[in-house]
Design an enzyme around this catalytic site. Structure first.
Site, PDB file in Angstrom:
ATOM      1  N   ALA A  90      31.541   0.250 -26.349  1.00  0.00           N
ATOM      2  CA  ALA A  90      30.796   1.210 -27.157  1.00  0.00           C
ATOM      3  C   ALA A  90      29.648   0.565 -27.913  1.00  0.00           C
ATOM      4  CB  ALA A  90      31.740   1.909 -28.134  1.00  0.00           C
ATOM      5  N   SER A 150      36.274  -1.269 -30.929  1.00  0.00           N
ATOM      6  CA  SER A 150      35.412  -0.309 -30.249  1.00  0.00           C
ATOM      7  C   SER A 150      36.023   0.095 -28.927  1.00  0.00           C
ATOM      8  CB  SER A 150      34.035  -0.923 -29.983  1.00  0.00           C
ATOM      9  OG  SER A 150      34.104  -1.852 -28.899  1.00  0.00           O
ATOM     10  N   ASP A 151      35.687   1.300 -28.467  1.00  0.00           N
ATOM     11  CA  ASP A 151      35.985   1.608 -27.076  1.00  0.00           C
ATOM     12  C   ASP A 151      35.114   0.691 -26.218  1.00  0.00           C
ATOM     13  OD1 ASP A 151      37.112   2.845 -24.862  1.00  0.00           O
ATOM     14  OD2 ASP A 151      36.783   4.863 -25.608  1.00  0.00           O
ATOM     15  N   CYS A 152      35.430   0.569 -24.950  1.00  0.00           N
ATOM     16  CA  CYS A 152      34.843  -0.506 -24.123  1.00  0.00           C
ATOM     17  C   CYS A 152      33.641  -0.023 -23.313  1.00  0.00           C
ATOM     18  CB  CYS A 152      35.900  -1.039 -23.170  1.00  0.00           C
ATOM     19  SG  CYS A 152      37.471  -1.444 -23.945  1.00  0.00           S
ATOM     20  N   CYS A 189      37.233   3.236 -32.529  1.00  0.00           N
ATOM     21  CA  CYS A 189      36.098   4.153 -32.634  1.00  0.00           C
ATOM     22  C   CYS A 189      35.623   4.514 -31.226  1.00  0.00           C
ATOM     23  CB  CYS A 189      34.971   3.548 -33.465  1.00  0.00           C
ATOM     24  SG  CYS A 189      34.490   1.858 -33.037  1.00  0.00           S
TER      25      CYS A 189
END
Length: 803
Positions: free
Chosen positions: A314, A310-312, A277
């Site tokens: 997020a 998650s993107d880092c 995401c």
């Protein structure tokens, strides 16, 4: 006396040969009994726990494992890594989930090039690979990357979970990460996603095989691939707008037919085992906190079976930037309840326990997340004992990296993607017999890291720059950068004068300009489409004084406005080579000197500078006459372009025509009723869903196209099949859309046939404003080949409802 060109040819031959055999040489030096590294892994004593028992199902093993963690341990296991993920009492070593493999195994937290593996095969950036329009190539690249990834895992230099591919739509030409994507078209991007992921997750070329073998034995996945970034993510840093704060206002119509189709294909057809995401919000809700996206749509509707990361970081962004959550505990709770399983970052490890104690989160939410993520590790065989004993992948090691076959494929990928955009008077290919001296000029002509590879790359097996590649073909090759500070090209004009002086006496000139990671990259979008600095002055100055023909080579990820020079007769030929990877210079040289006939097609539209007046923040795909908004991509934008999606020339000429296809299709009352019922029951699923396959199978047609090479040399022709609806350009209907492509190699005067199987239900229905698919529209549907307006390249199909 040996000429400079001869010395260069000898030097590059030595470099290339050395790199090709490097893996084998290293293996030989170590000897057959060389000590292999110890790879930390769980279950070194298999009988100790049920979660190590290979005779049990993965479901039972995961359930047993998760049940043994304390709440504090569970919190530490919700993130990509940290010393806390090492649960020593259970024999569980620390595992880093974060590996990158966009176009080769790349430097990343989990992939390290310190050990016996010093490099990995570096393919072109996906934007150039996509220009090949070759699904088999997409798959083979995934296979090679996963082989080298498994080898690095066995060398204790990488994990098994890789966060690639990037399948966001290249919606706006200024996006810094457009280079990472397969371009602007949802259909092409969907095919890329499917075939690349299949290659990453299994080693057999995809022919409809099913990855979801349940099981007890060896690895069920070769590596794990990840579809990212879900969804409507395509702004990084544009002026004062950044990806952390940005709220993408997207219509349900655009989500359905533009932003989400690649993710649906990646999941349904590619069987991806991971989904990422994104940072941004979509219509007010962070994607990592959106239950409707992650759980209802991805897992429920599309059947996603894997872990969502998650993107880092997020999760932190939810409270630190967008303020969607008031506290970090709230952010963790929102994400886990929405369906996120793994937090890249450390927010979840720091705040999950308190979120439980404060009543924001249940332990069952955590257990579900851990179950999803650890199941993927089980499918990878991570809990099945020493990976070096794996019967399928255990023997892979450093000698399987940078092999001749892998490097050949990197060269082939660059060759297939290169696009010829102009070739006045058949200037190309150059003759090695007639061209005795060559000037190779420009800031991208002999650069390596900053221009050839693009971002998300590891150390390549070898670099062959344009200058080194071209120098192999001529006795006398001269290089001049033309700029004194790389692609920014700002500063002293004496560099331009120096380059021009070289052009006055050589038989031909190749000017290699464009962009680099200085102008486009993650966290950095462009504000202009023009070439940077003094590059335009360099091109015009050199072309005015050149003794021989001038070939302009554009090395960019995103499009650039070259309207100032596109039709200038002093520039005879123009080539776009993207960011071509480790063998880019060799591929370019083979094309320029005719060892290879270019066949690539542009995977994105090239706009004039005036397009920058369109706000990058406007996510609408469709034009709006009331406001003057022009729309985006070839599907909706009808304004002026520098080059169109799908453009690309060849050294030969091809003719094509429709051979056979139905002229009238009538839906049975049965199929129409079933389709409408399906829409009412599940409005986000077209009637091509699995449970309605029989209906849609009856709505498939076959179109046969004949292609002939009418020219003197062999070449490849990419046949693009477009569909135009009876309502094209009205009420949000696309002007046209790609529904098929085939890549054919033909000898001179050879003729072949291409078969297109078009699913009318899935490919010709249209997204409606309420976010549901329409029934097939009654009337005349037009199929066309490429960008031609020739009636010979069109076929009409009448669709009518039953009377």
């Amino acid at each position: 006396m040996t000429s400079a060109g001869s010395l260069l040819r000898l030097a590059i031959a030595i470099v290339v040969a050395a790199s090709i055999i490097s893996g084998q040489a290293a293996a030989a030096a170590d000897g057959p009994d060389a000590r292999r590294p110890r790879v930390p892994h769980p279950c070194q004593e298999p009988a100790a726990y049920p979660f190590c028992d290979v005779n049990l199902s993965n479901e039972d093993r995961v359930r047993d494992l998760v049940s043994r963690f304390t709440l504090e341990e569970k919190a530490r296991l919700l993130v990509n890594m940290g010393s806390g993920s090492n649960i020593t009492r259970l024999g569980l070593p620390a595992y880093e989930w974060w590996q990158e493999a966009l176009h080769g195994v790349a430097d990343s937290p989990g992939a390290r090039f310190k050990g016996r593996v010093k490099s990995a095969t570096s393919f072109p950036q996906p934007i150039l690979t996509a220009a090949s329009f070759n699904k088999e190539l997409f798959n083979k690249i995934g296979q090679v990357i996963s082989t080298e990834a498994r080898a690095m895992h066995n060398e204790n230099q990488a994990g098994l979970t890789f966060w690639a591919p990037n399948i966001n739509i290249f919606r706006d030409p200024r996006w810094g990460r457009g280079q990472e994507t397969p371009g602007e078209d949802p259909y092409l991007t969907s095919i890329y996603a499917e075939y690349f992921v299949r290659g990453m997750q299994e080693d057999d070329e995809y022919e409809g095989q099913n990855l979801r073998t349940s099981g007890k034995g060896p690895a069920q996945l070769k590596t794990s691939a990840c579809c990212k970034h879900f969804t409507a993510y395509d702004i990084d840093q544009w002026y004062d707008v950044d990806r952390y704060d940005f709220d993408a206002k997207v219509t349900q119509q655009d989500l359905l037919d533009t932003y989400n189709p690649p993710f649906q294909s990646c999941i349904e057809d590619g069987k991806a085992s991971s989904l990422m995401c994104s940072y941004n919000r979509v219509n007010g809700v962070p994607t990592c906190a959106d239950y409707n996206l992650l759980t209802k749509l991805a897992r429920g509707t599309w059947g996603f079976d894997g872990y969502i990361v998650s993107d880092c970081d997020a999760v932190q962004v939810m409270y630190a930037n967008s303020r969607y959550a008031q506290t970090p505990e709230e952010a963790v709770a929102y994400a886990l309840k929405a369906g996120m399983d793994l937090n890249c970052g450390d927010t979840a490890s720091n705040f999950t326990v308190e979120a439980v104690h404060s009543g924001l989160l249940n332990t069952s939410d955590i257990d579900k997340a851990l179950h999803n993520s650890f199941t993927v590790l089980y499918r990878l065989g991570y809990f099945d004992g020493d990976p070096l004993n794996d019967p399928k992948y255990g023997k892979l090691d450093h000698s399987n990296i940078c092999s001749p076959e892998h490097q050949d494929l990197a060269l082939e990928a660059a060759l297939q993607g290169i696009v010829l955009l102009k070739n006045d008077q058949n200037t190309l290919p150059l003759s090695a017999d007639k061209i005795r001296s060559l000037a190779v000029l420009g800031p991208n002509a002999n650069d390596t890291v900053n221009t050839m590879l693009g971002n998300y790359a590891g150390p390549p097996c070898v670099y062959v720059t344009p200058y080194l590649g071209l120098a192999q073909y001529v006795p006398d090759a001269s290089y001049h950068p033309g700029c004194d500070n790389g692609t920014t090209c700002e500063g002293r004009s004496d560099f331009i004068r120096g380059a021009a002086k070289v052009a006055t006496w050589t038989d031909a000139v190749v000017v290699v300009v464009g962009l680099s990671q200085d102008q486009e990259r993650e966290a950095f979008d462009r504000t202009s489409l023009r070439l940077p600095g003094q590059q335009e002055e360099l091109i015009t100055t050199v072309s005015r004084v050149a003794k021989g023909p001038v070939i302009l080579v554009l090395m960019t990820g995103g499009p650039v406005d070259i309207g100032f020079i596109k039709d200038d007769p002093k520039i005879q030929s123009i080539l776009w080579v993207g960011y071509p990877g480790q063998a880019g210079g060799q591929a370019l040289a083979q094309v320029i000197f005719g060892d290879r006939n270019p066949g690539g097609k542009l995977p994105m539209s090239w706009y004039p500078e005036s397009y920058t007046e369109v706000p990058m923040t406007d996510m609408h795909m469709r034009p709006d006459e009331s406001t003057g908004y022009p729309g985006r991509t070839y599907r909706f934008y009808s304004g002026d372009v520098i080059y169109r999606f799908g453009e690309g020339m060849s050294y030969t000429t091809f003719s094509s025509s429709f051979v056979s296809a139905p002229s009238v299709v009538t839906a049975s009352a049965n199929s129409r009723q079933s389709c409408s019922q399906r829409q009412r029951d599940s409005p986000n699923i077209p009637c091509s869903s699995a449970d309605n396959a029989l209906v849609c199978n009856s709505m498939k047609i076959e179109i046969v196209v004949s292609v002939k090479n009418d020219g003197p040399v062999a070449g490849t022709n990419v046949v693009l099949l477009y569909h135009t609806s009876p309502t094209a350009g009205k009420d949000g209907s696309p002007l046209q859309k790609l529904v098929g492509f085939e890549r054919l190699y033909l000898e001179s005067m050879q003729e072949q046939k291409a078969l297109f199987k078009v699913n009318l239900c899935r490919q010709l229905t249209e997204a409606q404003t309420d976010g549901t698919w329409s029934n097939l529209i009654e009337g005349v549907h037009t199929f066309s080949l490429g960008n031609s307006n020739d009636p010979k390249h069109e076929m009409k199909l009448i669709y009518e409802h039953p009377s």
